[in-house]
Design an enzyme around this catalytic site. Structure first.
Site, short mmCIF file in Angstrom:
data_model
loop_
_atom_site.label_atom_id
_atom_site.label_comp_id
_atom_site.label_asym_id
_atom_site.label_seq_id
_atom_site.Cartn_x
_atom_site.Cartn_y
_atom_site.Cartn_z
N ASP A 1 39.83 16.33 23.24
CA ASP A 1 39.64 15.78 24.58
C ASP A 1 40.98 15.54 25.25
O ASP A 1 42.04 15.70 24.65
CB ASP A 1 38.79 14.50 24.53
CG ASP A 1 39.42 13.40 23.70
OD1 ASP A 1 40.65 13.26 23.72
OD2 ASP A 1 38.67 12.67 23.03
N LYS B 1 40.01 17.29 30.70
CA LYS B 1 41.14 16.40 30.91
C LYS B 1 41.11 15.90 32.35
O LYS B 1 40.98 16.69 33.28
CB LYS B 1 42.44 17.14 30.62
CG LYS B 1 43.67 16.25 30.60
CD LYS B 1 44.87 16.99 30.05
CE LYS B 1 46.05 16.05 29.90
NZ LYS B 1 47.22 16.72 29.30
N MET C 1 38.77 1.47 29.65
CA MET C 1 38.00 2.24 30.64
C MET C 1 37.57 1.38 31.82
O MET C 1 36.44 1.45 32.29
CB MET C 1 36.78 2.88 29.98
CG MET C 1 37.13 3.81 28.83
SD MET C 1 35.68 4.46 27.97
CE MET C 1 35.06 2.99 27.16
#
Length: 507
Positions: free
Chosen positions: A35, A56, A171
């Site tokens: 990832d 990405k 996040m």
């Protein structure tokens, strides 16, 4: 037969933070699904595997989780050994449970390899200990981006506001307004110290210290603080003044383009990165076998007729001696001949073949080597091993002193014509601070490649001769090595940076 799957934690970003077990399993992989939070430099551990990027931020489409699982299962069912390289630790906000469930149901064997998660790396790379005997005896890791389909949040903001320790939010960029307000509404003081940490452990790491009430404003799109970002909330966020080291390195925040050939770039790249620089490798020349071995083979066959073999570079040593071995001779064939080298690194290359140089100049230059040889030149024969192009000063000086010189190109220099367009744009925008120039051939090639855009950068030259080549073309170096070594070139860059930062300094 089914293959297998390794779910490997790639750590916070720096390629050296991959675990030994992770590197070992990457080397076994046939396919790697990685990832955007995984440093692509880690793929060097598995050069023969198929590398599949699953997305990405800002550069490519982000794969959906079900797509990743299908791809992983497809390769494993075909018998492949699959490495699923995941940023941070697979067990921390990485959706590993969904992938493991699919593997379990498919009967495919798997292994989970831990990685360093960003919250833990923050203590080392931003100087923020997430635990502290005085300030925080507990840590809560919080997601700022819960599953969209949830009817209500699973997070107890009242409890988190009272939590007696450090809060670390993952996040949480796009939802910062929501979760910061939830904490303050639940009673968390708006003045609580906070730190926003972006791209932890990477050369462009950013740490912003603020208060809880300021976080949302600092994470708006206008600030361009894009993921990966974590936010650390608590008294420990104020401790970085005493623990910070990563962002205090002498070349931190500087971007350096290394222009040496692919085979030689590492000698500059590694030390520059250790000093904090963000290093971009862009070879402007490539090194390969000569177009014709005739000249080298003739010298090899007639070695007993020479008094000296002179090496002007490490590449010359490697290509010439490898050719000697390939023509069914060994090092005994050099017994009657003295070996002269241009510098200490070239001498080290000779020693790797269990040979010892007879002549090494004190200041590592062709001119000094010529002067040292001048005392034993008259009537002597010299085999000069060199590149396919470059100045003939050494040969000319030996001949002027009465020696007989036979030259042979043991390797070829070829210009690389184009750089990647994105790199050209970086230079034009002034986003490259330094460009290293370590030979006349590189000087000419880098000028052809980038032209007037080089005026947006500082040039670091390895020698006075290279500086003259650059200056003659209209480009004055901002730093020049005191000695023609990579260590001295790096020291020159550091000194120039220190001068820019603090004014004139003494030598």
């Amino acid at each position: 037969m089914s293959g297998c799957v390794y779910l490997i934690g790639a750590g916070p970003g720096h390629p050296g933070l991959l675990t030994l077990r992770g590197a070992e399993l990457l080397a076994r992989a046939d396919v790697v699904l990685y990832d955007g939070l995984s440093n692509a430099d880690m793929l060097a551990h598995c050069p023969s595997a198929a590398h599949i990027c699953v997305g990405k931020h800002g550069q490519s489409r982000i794969w959906q989780q079900d797509e990743i699982i299908r791809e992983m299962l497809r390769h494993a069912r075909a018998g492949a050994c699959v490495a699923r390289l995941k940023g941070g630790d697979p067990a921390v906000f990485a959706r590993t449970a969904e992938e493991v469930q699919a593997l379990h149901e498919a009967g495919i064997p798997f292994e989970i390899v831990p990685g360093i998660t960003a919250a833990l790396a923050a203590g080392s790379y931003a100087g923020i200990p997430i635990t502290h005997r005085r300030f925080a005896s507990a840590v809560a890791l919080i997601t700022g981006h819960e599953e969209p389909g949830k009817s209500e949040s699973s997070l107890d903001w009242d409890a988190l506001a009272r939590f007696p320790g450090t809060l670390v939010v993952y996040m949480g960029v796009t939802t910062a307004q929501v979760w910061t307000q939830a904490l303050m509404t639940a009673g968390k003081s708006p003045a609580t110290p906070a730190a926003i940490l972006r791209r932890c452990s990477l050369p462009d790491q950013q740490t912003i210290h603020c208060r809880l009430e300021d976080v949302a404003g600092l994470l708006t799109p206008a600030t361009k603080l894009r993921p990966p970002v974590i936010v650390i909330i608590g008294e420990v966020a104020e401790l970085s003044d005493t623990m910070s080291w990563f962002e205090n390195r002498p070349l931190y925040g500087r971007t350096v383009m290394v222009t040496r050939s692919e085979q030689q770039a590492g000698e500059l790249t590694g030390p520059l990165r250790e000093l904090g620089a963000d290093v971009i490798e862009q070879p402007v020349i490539e090194i390969s076998d000569p177009e014709d071995w005739t000249g080298v083979d003739s010298i090899i066959e007639n070695l007993p007729t020479f008094d000296y073999v002179v090496f002007s570079s490490r590449n010359g040593v490697r290509f010439f001696l490898d050719r000697l071995l390939a023509t069914e001779h060994d090092m005994r064939f050099l017994a009657p001949v003295k070996i002269a080298v241009v510098g200490s690194r070239t001498a080290d290359a000779v020693r790797q073949y269990h040979l010892h140089p007879d002549v090494i100049p004190s200041d590592f230059s062709a001119a000094s080597l010529a002067q040292e040889l001048a005392n034993d030149t008259t009537g002597k024969r010299f085999a000069l091993i060199r590149a396919s192009r470059g100045p003939d000063n050494l040969a000319h000086t030996i001949e002027q002193a009465g020696g007989v010189v036979v030259q042979a190109a043991a390797y070829s220099h070829r210009d690389i014509v184009k750089a990647h367009p994105s790199l050209v744009e970086k230079i034009e925008r002034g986003e490259i601070d330094w460009v290293t120039v370590t030979s006349n051939a590189i000087a000419s090639s880098v000028i052809r490649m980038f032209g007037e855009a080089l005026h947006q950068c500082k040039l670091a030259s390895l020698s006075n001769g290279i500086s003259m080549t650059l200056s003659d073309a209209g480009f004055t170096p901002a730093a020049q090595a005191k000695h023609a070594t990579m260590e001295s070139l790096i020291e020159a860059i550091q000194k120039a940076e220190a001068t820019d930062s603090y004014g004139s300094i003494s030598s």
